[in-house]
Motif scaffolding. Sequence first.
Motif, PDB file in Angstrom:
ATOM      1  N   SER A  78       0.828  -1.213   0.000  1.00 15.26           N
ATOM      2  CA  SER A  78       0.000   0.000   0.000  1.00 15.26           C
ATOM      3  C   SER A  78       0.861   1.262   0.000  1.00 15.26           C
ATOM      4  O   SER A  78       0.491   2.278  -0.609  1.00 15.26           O
ATOM      5  N   ARG A  90       2.223   1.557  -3.466  1.00 14.09           N
ATOM      6  CA  ARG A  90       1.105   1.951  -4.337  1.00 14.09           C
ATOM      7  C   ARG A  90       0.861   3.454  -4.262  1.00 14.09           C
ATOM      8  O   ARG A  90       0.699   4.123  -5.289  1.00 14.09           O
ATOM      9  N   LEU A 145      -4.836  -1.341  -7.911  1.00 14.42           N
ATOM     10  CA  LEU A 145      -4.853  -2.511  -7.039  1.00 14.42           C
ATOM     11  C   LEU A 145      -4.171  -3.706  -7.707  1.00 14.42           C
ATOM     12  O   LEU A 145      -3.369  -4.414  -7.080  1.00 14.42           O
ATOM     13  N   ALA A 159      -0.455  -3.234  -7.641  1.00 12.96           N
ATOM     14  CA  ALA A 159       0.099  -3.410  -6.297  1.00 12.96           C
ATOM     15  C   ALA A 159       0.131  -4.875  -5.886  1.00 12.96           C
ATOM     16  O   ALA A 159       0.955  -5.271  -5.058  1.00 12.96           O
ATOM     17  N   GLY A 160      -0.741  -5.690  -6.473  1.00 15.27           N
ATOM     18  CA  GLY A 160      -0.738  -7.108  -6.166  1.00 15.27           C
ATOM     19  C   GLY A 160       0.128  -7.938  -7.089  1.00 15.27           C
ATOM     20  O   GLY A 160       0.151  -9.167  -6.979  1.00 15.27           O
ATOM     21  N   PHE A 202      -2.580 -10.818  -1.577  1.00 18.81           N
ATOM     22  CA  PHE A 202      -3.808 -10.037  -1.426  1.00 18.81           C
ATOM     23  C   PHE A 202      -4.352  -9.993  -0.006  1.00 18.81           C
ATOM     24  O   PHE A 202      -5.276  -9.217   0.256  1.00 18.81           O
ATOM     25  N   LEU A 238      -3.801  -6.476   1.524  1.00 18.73           N
ATOM     26  CA  LEU A 238      -4.600  -5.498   0.786  1.00 18.73           C
ATOM     27  C   LEU A 238      -6.084  -5.666   1.090  1.00 18.73           C
ATOM     28  O   LEU A 238      -6.818  -4.691   1.282  1.00 18.73           O
ATOM     29  N   TYR A 239      -6.549  -6.927   1.137  1.00 22.48           N
ATOM     30  CA  TYR A 239      -7.951  -7.210   1.438  1.00 22.48           C
ATOM     31  C   TYR A 239      -8.335  -6.711   2.837  1.00 22.48           C
ATOM     32  O   TYR A 239      -9.363  -6.067   3.025  1.00 22.48           O
ATOM     33  N   GLN A 265      -6.935  -4.405   4.591  1.00 21.43           N
ATOM     34  CA  GLN A 265      -6.903  -2.948   4.690  1.00 21.43           C
ATOM     35  C   GLN A 265      -8.083  -2.299   3.968  1.00 21.43           C
ATOM     36  O   GLN A 265      -8.739  -1.405   4.508  1.00 21.43           O
ATOM     37  N   GLU A 266      -8.383  -2.768   2.756  1.00 20.68           N
ATOM     38  CA  GLU A 266      -9.344  -2.065   1.919  1.00 20.68           C
ATOM     39  C   GLU A 266     -10.787  -2.495   2.162  1.00 20.68           C
ATOM     40  O   GLU A 266     -11.707  -1.689   2.013  1.00 20.68           O
TER      41      GLU A 266
END
Length: 373
Positions: free
Chosen positions: A37, A40, A47, A50-51, A236, A239-240, A242-243
């Motif tokens: 993140s 990014r 997204l 970033a992944g 992921f 990221l998952y 966090q988002e």
Amino acid sequence: MTRTPEAARQRWVILAVIVLAQTVANVGPLGIPAIASLIRDDLGLTLTQAGSFLSVYYLGPVTMSFFAGMLADRWGTAKTLVLGQALIAGGLLAASTAGSYGVLLALLGIAGVGYGTLNPASTTAAMSWFPPRQRATVVGLKQVGLPFGGMLGAALMPALALRLGWRWAIAAGALAIVACAALCATVYRDPTGEAPLRRAAGQRGTVAEVLRSRDLWLVASATLVFAAMQTVWMAFLALYLQEFVGLALLAASRYLALAQAGGVLGRVAFGVLSDRTFGGRRRTPLALVFGFFGIGWNGVQHTLMAELAGPRSAGTAVGLGLAISSLGVTLGPPVFGWCVTAAGGYRGPWIGLSLVMLAGLGVLALVRERARF
């Protein structure tokens, strides 16, 4: 193989050096998803971009693992171990200075070539120092370096990145690899008796035998699916959380570290089960590993590939398996990221991933094991 107490002690010292090399080599690369993140935001990435860091990193093993396995068989594992670590460190140091997404990916790809060189060599190194009854256990211990390094990376790199910036966090991981490469060059030696096997590996026909093996291709194809699942999870999860769950960076990274810790336990536990409870059979515990610990299957897979090929082609076979499974690592995250974007959420893609994993188990069921060397 020599069985004196001194030789036994030497084997465990060698294994400790191999595990350390495998662990340190994974701290920086596998810690990158935990700070994705920050990268990014700095580089203005989507997204999916970033992944994609691990996918590009594992392009190196896709292209290099098979040839690195041949190199370890012919040139010796000692030199190949140091070469792999040097390439990873150089790629990461350069990546820490990248000013754009394209440059960052290119440099991570160079680091990946180094990991594609290191991993087959470290597997053949571990197997060459131990008797058959301990192979899955020691290779499982060696493979602990991947999730353990990832766990350390997920735990340490976010704190470093928040304090010093993401570039210094990646550079710190690279410098640790340089120190470990120097240790390997000083301590590790190939066991006596390996030279004749390397000469045999150089004979014509050994590579063709590996490429013609039905069972090697089945194992490699099944673990392509396993590797894709494993890397999607690592790429992921933070990221998952966090988002979509709303966790802060450090909290999300702790969950990623916990997932890697589960992989550490799985690789050791199922290596021991394969050697002892299942009497050296590899296919059954590999299926169990996949079912129970999605990050814990690698050690048994490497051992199975090497034993299917035989001693003179073990490195080549492990390299083939790593090349094919790394293709899953490369394709899995971007395909999954596209599916998340298209679906507008994670639910459907997670279900689809589970169905693909069941298909991988079906392929593994077709493998015919043989007597161990």
